[in-house]
Motif scaffolding. Structure first.
Motif, mmCIF file in Angstrom:
data_model
loop_
_atom_site.group_PDB
_atom_site.id
_atom_site.type_symbol
_atom_site.label_atom_id
_atom_site.label_comp_id
_atom_site.label_asym_id
_atom_site.label_seq_id
_atom_site.Cartn_x
_atom_site.Cartn_y
_atom_site.Cartn_z
ATOM 1 N N LEU A 1 1.976 32.679 11.311
ATOM 2 C CA LEU A 1 2.395 32.947 9.935
ATOM 3 C C LEU A 1 3.621 32.119 9.553
ATOM 4 C CD1 LEU A 1 1.998 34.662 7.368
ATOM 5 C CD2 LEU A 1 3.453 36.406 8.419
ATOM 6 N N ASP A 2 3.446 31.256 8.569
ATOM 7 C CA ASP A 2 4.527 30.406 8.074
ATOM 8 C C ASP A 2 5.655 31.250 7.491
ATOM 9 O OD1 ASP A 2 6.139 28.511 6.888
ATOM 10 O OD2 ASP A 2 4.506 27.410 5.940
ATOM 11 N N GLN A 3 6.871 31.053 8.026
ATOM 12 C CA GLN A 3 8.051 31.738 7.486
ATOM 13 C C GLN A 3 9.134 30.716 7.130
ATOM 14 O OE1 GLN A 3 9.516 35.018 9.867
ATOM 15 N NE2 GLN A 3 7.994 36.389 8.997
ATOM 16 N N SER A 4 8.697 29.566 6.635
ATOM 17 C CA SER A 4 9.659 28.585 6.132
ATOM 18 C C SER A 4 10.242 29.107 4.823
ATOM 19 C CB SER A 4 8.971 27.235 5.919
ATOM 20 O OG SER A 4 7.904 27.357 5.004
ATOM 21 N N GLY A 5 11.303 28.481 4.346
ATOM 22 C CA GLY A 5 12.005 28.972 3.159
ATOM 23 C C GLY A 5 11.124 29.172 1.947
ATOM 24 N N SER A 6 10.123 28.316 1.770
ATOM 25 C CA SER A 6 9.255 28.405 0.589
ATOM 26 C C SER A 6 8.356 29.634 0.606
ATOM 27 C CB SER A 6 8.391 27.143 0.469
ATOM 28 O OG SER A 6 7.638 26.949 1.656
ATOM 29 N N MET A 7 8.220 30.289 1.771
ATOM 30 C CA MET A 7 7.378 31.489 1.883
ATOM 31 C C MET A 7 8.148 32.768 1.585
ATOM 32 S SD MET A 7 4.112 31.112 2.677
ATOM 33 C CE MET A 7 3.622 32.553 3.623
ATOM 34 N N LYS A 8 9.441 32.637 1.310
ATOM 35 C CA LYS A 8 10.273 33.823 1.091
ATOM 36 C C LYS A 8 9.730 34.695 -0.031
ATOM 37 C CE LYS A 8 14.035 36.283 1.781
ATOM 38 N NZ LYS A 8 14.270 37.000 3.042
ATOM 39 N N LYS A 9 9.260 34.068 -1.097
ATOM 40 C CA LYS A 9 8.775 34.837 -2.255
ATOM 41 C C LYS A 9 7.513 35.636 -1.928
ATOM 42 C CE LYS A 9 6.268 30.793 -4.094
ATOM 43 N NZ LYS A 9 6.601 29.939 -2.924
ATOM 44 N N GLY B 1 14.046 27.950 6.625
ATOM 45 C CA GLY B 1 14.060 26.572 7.115
ATOM 46 C C GLY B 1 12.814 25.808 6.710
ATOM 47 N N GLY B 2 12.527 24.724 7.442
ATOM 48 C CA GLY B 2 11.385 23.867 7.145
ATOM 49 C C GLY B 2 10.131 24.301 7.884
ATOM 50 N N THR B 3 9.120 23.422 7.883
ATOM 51 C CA THR B 3 7.818 23.765 8.441
ATOM 52 C C THR B 3 7.490 22.904 9.660
ATOM 53 O OG1 THR B 3 7.062 24.307 6.212
ATOM 54 C CG2 THR B 3 5.373 24.066 7.912
ATOM 55 N N ASN B 4 7.095 23.558 10.749
ATOM 56 C CA ASN B 4 6.704 22.883 11.979
ATOM 57 C C ASN B 4 5.388 23.492 12.454
ATOM 58 O OD1 ASN B 4 6.440 22.610 14.958
ATOM 59 N ND2 ASN B 4 8.378 21.507 14.807
ATOM 60 N N ASP C 1 2.151 27.214 3.720
ATOM 61 C CA ASP C 1 2.210 26.780 2.317
ATOM 62 C C ASP C 1 2.878 25.405 2.189
ATOM 63 O OD1 ASP C 1 4.903 27.299 2.763
ATOM 64 O OD2 ASP C 1 5.228 28.109 0.755
ATOM 65 N N GLY C 2 3.121 24.744 3.334
ATOM 66 C CA GLY C 2 3.846 23.474 3.264
ATOM 67 C C GLY C 2 3.369 22.450 4.266
ATOM 68 N N GLU C 3 3.729 21.203 4.015
ATOM 69 C CA GLU C 3 3.394 20.124 4.925
ATOM 70 C C GLU C 3 4.346 20.151 6.127
ATOM 71 O OE1 GLU C 3 0.841 18.380 4.643
ATOM 72 O OE2 GLU C 3 0.260 18.536 2.530
ATOM 73 N N PRO C 4 3.864 19.755 7.296
ATOM 74 C CA PRO C 4 4.713 19.799 8.494
ATOM 75 C C PRO C 4 5.710 18.656 8.541
ATOM 76 C CG PRO C 4 2.586 18.848 9.033
ATOM 77 C CD PRO C 4 2.490 19.287 7.594
ATOM 78 N N SER C 5 6.829 18.921 9.179
ATOM 79 C CA SER C 5 7.850 17.884 9.362
ATOM 80 C C SER C 5 7.654 17.171 10.696
ATOM 81 C CB SER C 5 9.247 18.514 9.315
ATOM 82 O OG SER C 5 9.369 19.512 10.319
ATOM 83 N N ASP C 6 6.733 17.684 11.517
ATOM 84 C CA ASP C 6 6.513 17.138 12.856
ATOM 85 C C ASP C 6 5.189 16.361 12.924
ATOM 86 O OD1 ASP C 6 5.243 19.602 12.377
ATOM 87 O OD2 ASP C 6 4.899 19.910 14.511
ATOM 88 N N ILE D 1 -1.750 28.099 1.373
ATOM 89 C CA ILE D 1 -1.230 28.850 0.238
ATOM 90 C C ILE D 1 -0.510 27.914 -0.735
ATOM 91 C CG2 ILE D 1 0.319 30.708 -0.494
ATOM 92 C CD1 ILE D 1 -2.051 31.733 1.078
ATOM 93 N N GLY D 2 -0.897 27.954 -2.023
ATOM 94 C CA GLY D 2 -0.206 27.176 -3.044
ATOM 95 C C GLY D 2 -0.734 25.758 -3.189
ATOM 96 N N ASN D 3 -0.067 25.007 -4.055
ATOM 97 C CA ASN D 3 -0.505 23.649 -4.379
ATOM 98 C C ASN D 3 0.303 22.551 -3.688
ATOM 99 O OD1 ASN D 3 -2.440 24.665 -6.255
ATOM 100 N ND2 ASN D 3 -0.767 24.974 -7.745
ATOM 101 N N ASP D 4 1.278 22.949 -2.863
ATOM 102 C CA ASP D 4 2.158 21.957 -2.241
ATOM 103 C C ASP D 4 1.728 21.574 -0.834
ATOM 104 O OD1 ASP D 4 3.759 22.004 -4.514
ATOM 105 O OD2 ASP D 4 4.962 23.672 -3.757
ATOM 106 N N VAL D 5 0.522 21.935 -0.459
ATOM 107 C CA VAL D 5 0.050 21.625 0.881
ATOM 108 C C VAL D 5 -1.377 21.088 0.802
ATOM 109 C CG1 VAL D 5 -0.706 24.015 1.237
ATOM 110 C CG2 VAL D 5 -0.318 22.540 3.216
ATOM 111 N N THR D 6 -1.677 20.053 1.590
ATOM 112 C CA THR D 6 -3.031 19.481 1.647
ATOM 113 C C THR D 6 -3.672 19.866 2.970
ATOM 114 O OG1 THR D 6 -2.342 17.426 2.728
ATOM 115 C CG2 THR D 6 -2.212 17.514 0.313
ATOM 116 N N ASP D 7 -4.957 19.541 3.089
ATOM 117 C CA ASP D 7 -5.644 19.867 4.338
ATOM 118 C C ASP D 7 -5.598 18.721 5.341
ATOM 119 O OD1 ASP D 7 -7.360 18.068 3.220
ATOM 120 O OD2 ASP D 7 -9.060 19.443 3.019
ATOM 121 N N ASN D 8 -4.886 17.643 5.001
ATOM 122 C CA ASN D 8 -4.866 16.455 5.853
ATOM 123 C C ASN D 8 -4.360 16.746 7.262
ATOM 124 O OD1 ASN D 8 -5.770 14.931 3.705
ATOM 125 N ND2 ASN D 8 -3.712 14.344 3.041
ATOM 126 N N ASN D 9 -3.363 17.612 7.359
ATOM 127 C CA ASN D 9 -2.731 17.858 8.655
ATOM 128 C C ASN D 9 -3.304 19.045 9.417
ATOM 129 O OD1 ASN D 9 -0.432 15.840 8.733
ATOM 130 N ND2 ASN D 9 -0.035 16.839 6.762
#
Length: 516
Positions: free
Chosen positions: A348-356, A415-418, A446-451, A482-490
């Motif tokens: 479960l993604d708990q990066s900052g953008s998932m706070k809401k 934080g960010g997404t890994n 809901d986000g692209e990975p930084s790794d 989740i949302g529009n800021d992530v693609t399925d590429n990764n």
């Protein structure tokens, strides 16, 4: 002779049991202390409120059967027990310790709020309350003085000290006189309080009735929130509550009432669990679709011709022989789901953008846990971000303790997404615990990975460590974006199924996650 403080048909058991409930509940103790500061008879009133909710047939005494200083309690209880909301509530609170305790908290809160509000706008009521409280303190002081004088008299009598005897007797006489005066002052003040409160309720009947109705609704909601948090199986949270000691039930209910975050999670959990039960039911229907014929002994799928053979006396014996040998014809099941019945691992993604969506995501997780518990499947949650404080929560057979519920509710990484780290943790669980072989992994982000580089290496379709272990251990991954800021590429490289939604409250998401 002790005063009759209860205005109901209570007995020693009722009063002793309320004392035990009071000792278990921090909120009741708090109300008891606060209530005595605005109404001298508040403590006995709380006891009567509890009895009116718990007893099967509570009834008011005749006015001559209790001390008149508790007449205001009689008035409050009469008003409360005449409310339609009370009668509706009593059907569920009688002989139910938890429901009666929650109801006592709610009704006591509303009575306290009412009295406190009235004294803030009514100077005569405020004056009467202050006089009653002062007289009560003085009365208590005089009672102690009398007891001390009696003790001195006993000592003087033993020593045959006439001078000390006379002094003690004078002190006793003085204390009795003071007690009488303070008792009269107290009774006059209480009568004034009764008069002012009775008048305020009569002038605001509708508002008072609404308060009582609100108390019923709040107590009911408190119990429902508990059930939403703890329910498993077919949704019978009552059975789950009964597995907890009453003290823990009350503590968790009080925590829910104070912790808005936990309450919001409970509300989302209730919604998602209802959806999950529906999806599981639909899945069950789908898995027995008739799409061919095979041999077996599943009675629900036996062909009509086999049922006819069983009913016909000339062919019944042959049917029973073939049935015993698993040679009877039946419809073949066709399951539509691709995942199995193994343990469930939720990344479960708990990066900052998932706070809401934090409360929503945890309600969703509890619904998944309900499925695991119903089907006796082990369950693990791996919250992830790029934080170094990432941990793993494992629950055998989907069972979670109240303390773990609170810990889960309060956990958020930020934080960010890994992506690599949670996938590695999932693999570790699967490899280190044989029960997690053939697990169903649900990956939510809901986000692209930084790794990017580490992820590509780890999940490479040809040479990646994750790919190799996934094939060996035979586990599957369903990914929810989740949302529009992530693609399925990764996520393509490690996912068997990918779905997209704006949030968790989505039918497509439910169809994937709640049918695993």
């Amino acid at each position: 002779m002790d005063k009759r403080k209860s205005v109901l048909n209570t007995d020693r058991y009722d009063r002793r049991r309320f004392g035990q409930i009071l000792e278990m509940s921090d909120r009741l103790q708090e109300l008891n202390q606060k209530g005595k500061e605005v109404m001298p008879t508040f403590s006995p009133l709380m006891s009567d409120i509890w009895a009116s909710l718990y007893k099967v047939k509570p009834s008011l005494l005749e006015e001559q059967d209790f001390d008149q200083e508790f007449k205001i309690n009689y008035y409050f209880m009469k008003k409360m027990m005449n409310e339609e909301s009370y009668h509706h509530s009593h059907k569920t609170t009688r002989l139910d310790d938890l429901s009666a305790a929650l109801g006592t908290v709610s009704y006591s809160e509303k009575v306290y709020e009412w009295v406190d509000e009235q004294r803030s706008v009514n100077e005569e009521l405020q004056k009467a309350i202050q006089e009653a409280l002062q007289s009560e303190k003085s009365l208590y002081k005089a009672e102690n003085m009398q007891q001390e004088a009696k003790d001195l008299l006993d000592v003087a009598n033993q020593n045959s000290d006439k001078k000390a005897q006379e002094s003690a007797k004078r002190k006793i006489t003085k204390a009795k006189k003071q007690m009488k005066e303070e008792q009269e002052n107290f009774e006059n003040a209480v009568q004034q309080i009764q008069s002012q409160l009775t008048q305020s309720i009569e002038q605001n009947k509708k508002q008072f009735s609404e308060r009582m109705s609100a108390a019923t609704d709040k107590a009911k909601q408190s119990k429902e929130d508990l059930i939403n948090l703890l329910a498993g199986g077919a949704g019978n949270g009552e059975s789950e509550l009964q597995k907890l000691p009453l003290r823990d039930q009350i503590k968790l209910a009080e925590l829910l009432s104070k912790n808005g975050k936990l309450k919001e999670i409970a509300e989302w959990a209730g919604r998602f669990k209802a959806i999950a039960r529906k999806k599981q039911k639909t899945k069950h229907v789908e898995t027995i679709e008739r799409s061919g014929v095979t041999l077996g002994i599943d009675v629900e799928r036996l062909l009509p011709v086999e049922l006819a053979a069983y009913k016909n006396s000339s062919t019944k014996l042959d049917f029973l022989r073939r049935y015993a040998e698993h040679q009877t014809m039946m419809y073949a099941p066709e399951g539509k789901e691709t995942l199995g019945k193994g343990p469930i691992i939720l990344c479960l993604d708990q990066s900052g953008s998932m706070k809401k969506l934090d409360a929503q995501s945890k309600g969703f997780a509890l619904a998944l846990m309900m499925i695991a518990k119903k089907q006796r499947r082990d369950f693990a949650i791996i919250p992830f971000s790029n934080s170094t404080k990432q941990g793993t929560f494992r629950y055998d057979k989907g069972k979670i303790k109240p303390v773990d519920l609170v810990k889960l509710a309060e956990t958020f990484l930020g934080g960010g997404t890994n992506y690599t780290s949670p996938l590695q943790k999932a693999v570790s669980i699967i490899e280190e615990h044989s029960r997690y072989r053939k697990a169903d992994v649900v990956f939510i982000t809901d986000g692209e990975p930084s790794d990017h580089h580490a992820l590509r290496t780890y999940t490479d379709p040809q040479s990646g460590v994750f790919t190799k272990i996934k094939k060996e251990r035979q586990f599957s991954v369903a990914t929810i974006l989740i949302g529009n800021d992530v693609t399925d590429n990764n996520v393509k490289s490690f996912s068997d199924k990918i779905v997209r939604a704006s949030d968790f409250n989505n039918d497509t998401v439910a169809s994937v996650a709640f049918t695993i």
